[in-house]
Design an enzyme around this catalytic site. Structure first.
Site, PDB file in Angstrom:
ATOM      1  CB  SER A 142      -0.870   0.031   1.262  1.00 37.13           C
ATOM      2  OG  SER A 142      -1.614   1.211   1.334  1.00 37.13           O
ATOM      3  CE1 TYR A 155      -4.574  -1.789   5.105  1.00 34.91           C
ATOM      4  CE2 TYR A 155      -3.742   0.362   4.434  1.00 34.91           C
ATOM      5  CZ  TYR A 155      -4.188  -0.908   4.107  1.00 34.91           C
ATOM      6  OH  TYR A 155      -4.255  -1.293   2.787  1.00 34.91           O
TER       7      TYR A 155
END
Ligand SMILES: NC(=O)c1ccc[n+]([C@@H]2O[C@H](COP(=O)([O-])OP(=O)(O)OC[C@H]3O[C@@H](n4cnc5c(N)ncnc54)[C@H](OP(=O)(O)O)[C@@H]3O)[C@@H](O)[C@H]2O)c1
Length: 238
Positions: A142, A155
């Site tokens: 990501s 996250y």
């Protein structure tokens, strides 16, 4: 990779979103795609959608990537049936909002799925790729592995960890013929982005097709060219 034989691509989290788009694209270009996920209904639906487009029919396995026993069983079954895995899309992952306000349970789940799960899948697949002396691993990381965004520290922590694992694998495996790339997209137009409250309208996000074009480009590079990571951002959130 050898030419003229069926190439095998294993995709974790292949029932939805990015994994589904990559599976569809790889089936379109002739791969035998193997989709995995936790929910059979979604896997069956994705298989049907790919078949209805006229592409190579995928097979699927129900697989939770936090279950090491099931991972071993699944990779053994794939090895027995096909003898090889040419491409691993290490994609399954979860999102939770929050940093210090995350519960311990949610923080642990993020690490368990986004780092440990992807580690376990790679650990099970790499021996097969080493025997083949070839393969390509895409770790779906990501953009949150390159910036510590406020309000999403759990996250980000999981994805920074995964990016570190991916870079180590890149340095260990590339010299022996197994390519490794970390895909680091910002907001992609999937259910996850909706659930996570992406501030971007769907049309302003990266499209899942963009991810397929990216891996298609990487898969077509010559053996002498390797790419450690690809960071893709959104024009409205650089
Ligand atoms: N969407 C974005 O903006 C974005 C941006 C950057 C990176 N990413 C990353 O891209 C990957 C895919 O995200 P997405 O947006 O496509 O999400 P999604 O639409 O929520 O799809 C997630 C996929 O992962 C599977 N999955 C989740 N937990 C799993 C587990 N424990 N074991 C096996 N499969 C599991 C889900 O299937 P089941 O629920 O049936 O298991 C589903 O197929 C993730 O790693 C995510 O962090 C997403």
């Amino acid at each position: 990779m050898g030419k003229g034989r069926l190439k095998i691509a294993l995709i974790t989290g292949g029932s939805k979103g990015i994994g589904k788009a990559l599976g569809t694209g790889l089936a379109k270009v002739g791969y035998q795609v193997i989709l995995t996920g936790r929910h059979e209904k979604d896997l069956k639906k994705t298989v049907q959608e790919i078949v209805s487009l006229g592409y190579q029919k995928p097979i699927y396995y129900i697989l939770d990537i936090t279950n090491s026993g099931l991972i071993t069983q699944t990779i053994d079954a794939i090895a027995a049936q096909f003898g090889r895995i040419d491409v691993l899309i290490n994609n399954a992952g979860i999102h939770r909002k929050g940093t210090l306000d995350l519960s311990e349970k949610d923080f642990r789940e993020l690490l368990e799925t986004n780092i440990t799960g992807q580690f376990l899948v790679a650990q099970a697949v790499v021996p097969l790729m080493k025997r083949q002396r070839s393969g390509y691993i895409f770790n779906v990381v990501s953009r949150s592995a390159t910036v510590g965004f406020p309000g999403t520290g759990g996250y980000c922590a999981s994805k920074w960890g995964l990016r570190g694992l991916s870079e180590s694998l890149y340095r260990e495996l590339t010299p022996i013929g197994i390519k490794v790339t970390a895909l680091c997209p910002a907001w992609v137009d999937t259910d996850m982005a909706n659930r996570a409250g992406s501030p971007l309208a769907p049309e302003d996000r990266i499209q899942t097709q963009d991810l397929f074009h990216t891996i298609e480009w990487l898969l077509n590079l010559s053996d002498g060219a390797c790419v450690k990571e690809v960071v893709i951002t959104n024009p409205l959130s650089l």
